[in-house]
Design a protein around this motif. Structure first.
Motif, PDB file in Angstrom:
ATOM      1  N   PHE B  96      54.692  28.374  30.497  1.00 33.35           N
ATOM      2  CA  PHE B  96      53.620  29.008  31.262  1.00 33.35           C
ATOM      3  C   PHE B  96      53.965  29.053  32.749  1.00 33.35           C
ATOM      4  CE2 PHE B  96      49.410  29.116  33.323  1.00 33.35           C
ATOM      5  CZ  PHE B  96      48.972  30.323  32.795  1.00 33.35           C
ATOM      6  N   PHE B  97      54.556  27.962  33.252  1.00 33.03           N
ATOM      7  CA  PHE B  97      55.001  27.959  34.646  1.00 33.03           C
ATOM      8  C   PHE B  97      56.006  29.082  34.880  1.00 33.03           C
ATOM      9  CE2 PHE B  97      53.720  24.654  37.625  1.00 33.03           C
ATOM     10  CZ  PHE B  97      52.891  23.877  36.835  1.00 33.03           C
ATOM     11  N   LEU B  98      56.981  29.185  33.977  1.00 36.63           N
ATOM     12  CA  LEU B  98      58.005  30.211  34.153  1.00 36.63           C
ATOM     13  C   LEU B  98      57.385  31.600  34.135  1.00 36.63           C
ATOM     14  CD1 LEU B  98      60.877  28.711  31.985  1.00 36.63           C
ATOM     15  CD2 LEU B  98      60.956  29.161  34.440  1.00 36.63           C
ATOM     16  N   ALA B  99      56.361  31.767  33.303  1.00 38.74           N
ATOM     17  CA  ALA B  99      55.763  33.090  33.181  1.00 38.74           C
ATOM     18  C   ALA B  99      54.840  33.423  34.359  1.00 38.74           C
ATOM     19  CB  ALA B  99      54.985  33.194  31.864  1.00 38.74           C
ATOM     20  N   ARG B 100      54.085  32.438  34.834  1.00 38.24           N
ATOM     21  CA  ARG B 100      52.990  32.769  35.739  1.00 38.24           C
ATOM     22  C   ARG B 100      52.990  32.105  37.103  1.00 38.24           C
ATOM     23  NH1 ARG B 100      50.727  37.221  34.961  1.00 38.24           N
ATOM     24  NH2 ARG B 100      48.760  36.537  35.878  1.00 38.24           N
ATOM     25  N   PHE B 101      53.787  31.069  37.327  1.00 46.17           N
ATOM     26  CA  PHE B 101      53.660  30.378  38.610  1.00 46.17           C
ATOM     27  C   PHE B 101      54.123  31.287  39.740  1.00 46.17           C
ATOM     28  CE2 PHE B 101      54.565  27.333  42.004  1.00 46.17           C
ATOM     29  CZ  PHE B 101      53.402  26.585  41.961  1.00 46.17           C
ATOM     30  N   PRO B 102      53.298  31.458  40.804  1.00 48.94           N
ATOM     31  CA  PRO B 102      53.684  32.344  41.910  1.00 48.94           C
ATOM     32  C   PRO B 102      54.922  31.799  42.623  1.00 48.94           C
ATOM     33  CG  PRO B 102      51.383  31.631  42.104  1.00 48.94           C
ATOM     34  CD  PRO B 102      51.995  30.808  41.042  1.00 48.94           C
ATOM     35  N   ARG B 103      55.979  32.616  42.663  1.00 52.12           N
ATOM     36  CA  ARG B 103      57.244  32.156  43.246  1.00 52.12           C
ATOM     37  C   ARG B 103      57.511  32.877  44.553  1.00 52.12           C
ATOM     38  NH1 ARG B 103      60.587  30.593  38.866  1.00 52.12           N
ATOM     39  NH2 ARG B 103      62.096  30.003  40.441  1.00 52.12           N
ATOM     40  N   LEU B 104      57.515  32.121  45.653  1.00 52.90           N
ATOM     41  CA  LEU B 104      57.850  32.724  46.943  1.00 52.90           C
ATOM     42  C   LEU B 104      59.239  33.332  46.912  1.00 52.90           C
ATOM     43  CD1 LEU B 104      56.408  30.047  49.364  1.00 52.90           C
ATOM     44  CD2 LEU B 104      55.594  32.384  49.046  1.00 52.90           C
ATOM     45  N   SER B 105      60.154  32.609  46.249  1.00 51.68           N
ATOM     46  CA  SER B 105      61.551  33.055  46.248  1.00 51.68           C
ATOM     47  C   SER B 105      61.713  34.373  45.496  1.00 51.68           C
ATOM     48  CB  SER B 105      62.433  31.981  45.611  1.00 51.68           C
ATOM     49  OG  SER B 105      62.066  31.813  44.259  1.00 51.68           O
ATOM     50  N   LYS B 106      60.754  34.686  44.619  1.00 46.74           N
ATOM     51  CA  LYS B 106      60.852  35.937  43.875  1.00 46.74           C
ATOM     52  C   LYS B 106      59.951  37.013  44.497  1.00 46.74           C
ATOM     53  CE  LYS B 106      62.924  34.494  39.679  1.00 46.74           C
ATOM     54  NZ  LYS B 106      63.331  33.206  40.113  1.00 46.74           N
TER      55      LYS B 106
END
Lengths: 432, 215
Positions: B96-106
């Motif tokens: 779930f983290f991989l799918a939804r966590f907001p990533r500044l780097s991305k």
């Protein structure tokens, strides 16, 4: 001995490079001081210079831990590769790597055992009691037993390649060694570290070697190991109250006791090499503790080597003076070890023969009279000198294709290590 | 159906289909509850996700504060323990983290959905820093000190990003990253080096370069 600054470990690749460049700069400054001094006073002490350089290099290596630290230790065993001062500084590496935080130790426990340190032990020291090359040792108790618990640094194997790649060019500069001199060491450090990162392998070896040696050699004993409290990242054994061998050598004033300790270690190696045909290939002073009753406790079986019978026979023929004194038998014996190659020129052959004879006579000397006094500093000095000569001999350097079997490298290193331990103790021992 | 049940169903549905449900209507139909029941718990999917991120932090905090050793730890040890426990929590929800966590780097925008998480975390680090000030681990620097929790929140995001990108076995490199970066953070907020540098800078600025002493 003061441990280097432990409050900062360089983290990223860039800051590691910076740390090493720092050492390079310090060495440069030390040279300047040296030449400055000589210009003024007319005499500079070369060994003083090496000493200053060694501490600069050492403190850098020790901040990096893992691979570079292992490299430093290995170079320190092959002492004929390094000036005296580098070696003693590097020998410290065993004790003073910066510590891991307790939460990370607890994390490792939870990951590997599914339980925290205090679920397995009654007490567990939050700070490390001392460092090991790729881990650190904590003291723990359960009931009335005290344990030494070695916990590995996480990610040692993962960061190994980048660590060594960074350390290499600068190490070459600082130590003044050539690429070819050092490459085999890098390969070996990699291989051995990968092997040593699995403590369950070390556990197995420790138990088997201590079982087969127990009671066979006087004055030697082993800690007990606890498989149920060990796994690939944690190794638990008895806590031993004792002094590391180098400290013992410094502090003990009774030469008879030192001789006795030296004899025990010597006999231990003879027993392993000739009877077990398997040996502890890391004769580093930090791997031996001397306890209150002057018994020697052997630690750290991360690196053991097996000898096959043929090689054993061929190698130890050189201790026989009759072989040494008869040129034809000597050459044949060398041939058997695979030292010559078919396309050697007569000049090359002569060089190899000369070098081998000098080596065999010098290194075999302790065996020739049945007893030997390692307090003879001229003997140790002549071993260094030989190493130095071989390193500087450009003709010999041209013949750099690997000669002889890899086994002999380990065995030579074990003997070098053993001799320098004996030298450290100034031990007078029976060798026959 | 309580909050936790709805969250589990939401995560399940999102990970199985690869995208959030088309609407609350579509989502509750499979749950066999009414929209009214859903909205009684969460005002929107965004609020629901924000709740998940916050819960990861609060669950981690209560798991570490419960341990026997906690009270005896230094501030640095407390923060380290928190991060290692957090990595453990993330393991349960990694997909779930991989799918939804907001990533500044991305390129994801620093999202509203992390508000609750930030609040829980800064409150927690505020306590840690206060005890650190008492025992001298944290240097007091006036109003600057108030920025520490926010700085540490940035560090928290970097730890999560590092962990999600980590491909080493057992995510051991994240452990090393945590160990080293927390040490650095405490070196910065704990020692006088920064203050001394600032002091020197202030001394030299506004004057001609050098020890002339005339101003």
């Amino acid at each position: 001995m003061s441990a280097p600054d432990q409050s900062s470990i360089p983290s990223g690749k860039a800051s590691r490079i910076a740390a090493l460049a720092g050492a390079g700069a310090k060495v440069g400054v030390n040279y300047l001081k040296h030449y400055g001094k000589r210009a003024f006073s007319g005499d500079g002490d070369r060994s003083e210079l090496d000493e200053a350089n060694a501490s600069a290099v050492y403190s850098t290596f020790s901040r990096l831990k893992g691979g570079p630290l292992k490299l430093a230790q290995m170079l320190s065993i092959d002492k004929n590769m390094l000036p005296e001062a580098f070696r003693t500084q590097f020998a410290q590496a065993q004790y003073s790597a910066p510590p891991l935080s307790y939460p990370l130790v607890a994390r490792t426990f939870k990951r590997e055992f599914g339980k925290g340190p205090l679920d397995l032990f009654d007490t567990f020291s939050q700070s490390a009691k001392h460092g090991a090359s790729i881990g650190q040792v904590h003291e723990a108790t359960k009931g009335d037993q005290t344990f030494a618990v070695k916990v590995q640094y996480p990610g040692v194997a993962d960061s190994l390649n980048s660590d060594l790649a960074v350390v290499k060019p600068i190490a070459l500069q600082i130590l003044g060694l050539s690429d070819m001199d050092v490459e085999p060491y890098f390969q070996e450090v990699k291989k051995r570290l990968l092997e040593e990162t699995d403590y369950s392998l070390e556990l197995e070896r420790s138990i088997s070697l201590s079982k087969s040696t127990a009671g066979q050699v006087e004055g030697i004993r082993f800690p007990r190991y606890y498989p149920e409290l060990s796994n690939r990242r944690v190794l638990t054994m008895d806590w031993i109250d004792g002094r590391p061998l180098d400290r013992f050598a410094r502090e003990e004033s009774d030469q008879a006791v030192k001789n006795q300790v030296g004899q025990a270690i010597w006999d231990f190696y003879q027993f392993q090499i000739h009877k077990l045909k398997q040996f502890h290939a890391d004769p580093h002073p930090g791997n031996f503790l001397v306890d209150a009753s002057n018994e020697v406790v052997v630690l750290d079986f991360g690196c053991t080597k097996e000898l096959d019978h043929e090689f054993h026979r061929d190698y130890f023929r050189f201790l026989d003076l009759e072989v040494l004194n008869d040129p034809q038998t000597f050459e044949a014996a060398l041939r058997q070890l695979g030292v010559f190659s078919d396309d050697d020129s007569p000049r090359e052959r002569e060089l190899i023969l000369e070098g081998a004879e000098r080596g065999a006579r010098l290194l075999g000397r302790p065996f020739h009279d049945g007893e030997f006094d390692f307090s003879d500093e001229t003997y140790m000095a002549s071993i260094f000198e030989m190493g130095d000569d071989q390193r500087k001999n450009t003709e010999l350097k041209q013949i750099k294709s690997a000669r002889g079997s890899a086994d002999s490298i380990y065995l030579n290193r074990a003997y070098f290590g053993l001799y320098s331990l004996m030298g450290l103790l100034k031990a007078h021992i029976r060798t026959g | 159906m309580n909050q936790d049940d709805i969250i589990e169903k939401y995560i399940h549905s999102l990970l199985e289909t690869g995208h959030p449900p088309a609407s609350v209507y579509a989502f509750v139909k499979n749950l066999e509850i009414s929209e009214r029941e859903f909205f009684a718990q969460f005002a929107s999917f965004a609020v629901l996700e924000s709740h998940i991120w916050k819960r990861v932090i609060t669950d981690t905090i209560s798991s570490v504060e419960d341990s026997e050793e906690w009270a005896g730890f230094s501030s640095q040890q407390k923060l380290l323990t928190f991060y290692y426990a957090l990595c453990d929590q993330i393991l349960d929800r990694r997909s779930f983290f991989l799918a939804r966590f907001p990533r500044l780097s991305k390129g994801d925008k620093p999202s509203q959905s992390l508000c609750g998480m930030r609040h829980a975390f800064t409150e927690f680090t505020g306590k840690i820093l206060d005890s650190g000030k008492e025992n001298g681990e944290v240097a007091c620097r006036g109003s600057l000190t108030r920025a520490y929790p926010l700085g540490l929140f940035g560090h928290l995001l970097s730890v999560i990003e590092f962990n999600l990108d980590d491909a080493s076995s057992g995510f051991e490199r994240t452990d090393a990253y945590i160990e080293k970066s927390v040490r650095l953070a405490f070196d910065v907020i704990g020692t006088r080096a920064v203050d001394s540098a600032f002091d020197l800078f202030r001394f030299l600025s506004g004057r001609s370069w050098g020890p002339s002493g005339q101003s």
